[in-house]
Design a protein around this motif. Structure first.
Motif: not given
Length: 185
Positions: A34-46, A93-106
């Protein structure tokens, strides 16, 4: 005007993404499903209201089908199939990405690549679930034989589709349609 950018991922590139999904699965073992699903839903909603590139928005929306597979009580996904879907969602659900999500376009390109790989890997599960959802709607709109309950109809269809899903996964050849089998899990 739009620009199409295409590239090929070599085996070493795919291995890199496999290692990422393995790490996500390992770290998810400490969290409940449920925690994994909630984190994934959070990403989608964000990201729903965010100004995302179309390639990212289209792919991130596809993650919802994985969540639906787990949440649909009538589908009753279990065993390795359920574990694989949870592992796939653990990546999001992982907060760390290979490329940070706040990098425009990429920022979401790594997420888009991972979603493409996951969707290919879980193709048979997703196809079977989509067929089951169509069947659910069909059964809901019918007036079936009073001696056969909705649950009986759905259980028979679920068994049929689960068997098809497993048969297709187990029988697929290493090379299909000229593509190499990815095997993330």
């Amino acid at each position: 005007m739009s620009l199409r950018v295409a590239f090929d991922l070599e085996e070493t590139d795919l291995e890199y993404f496999r290692s990422i999904i393995r790490k996500a699965g390992t770290s998810a073992r400490g969290a409940s499903e449920e925690e994994v699903v909630e984190h994934a839903e959070e990403l989608i909603n964000n990201v729903k209201g965010a100004n995302l590139p179309a390639f990212a928005a289209q792919r991130i929306a596809r993650v919802e089908v994985l969540i639906d597979m787990l949440r649909d009580d009538e589908w009753q996904l279990s065993g390795n199939e359920r574990t694989n879907v949870v592992t796939a969602l653990a990546y999001f659900a992982e907060p760390k990405d290979v490329i940070p999500d706040d990098v425009p376009v990429l920022g979401y390109i790594d997420d888009a690549i991972m979603i493409e790989l996951i969707m290919r890997e879980l193709k048979h599960e997703i196809d079977a679930f989509d067929d089951f959802r169509r069947y659910q709607r069909e059964v809901a709109s019918r007036n079936p034989d009073p001696n056969v309950t909705r649950e009986d109809w759905l259980a028979a269809k679920r068994r049929e589709l689960h068997q098809r899903m497993r048969r297709r996964r187990n029988s697929r050849s290493p090379r299909q349609s000229g593509r190499t089998r990815i095997r993330l899990f």
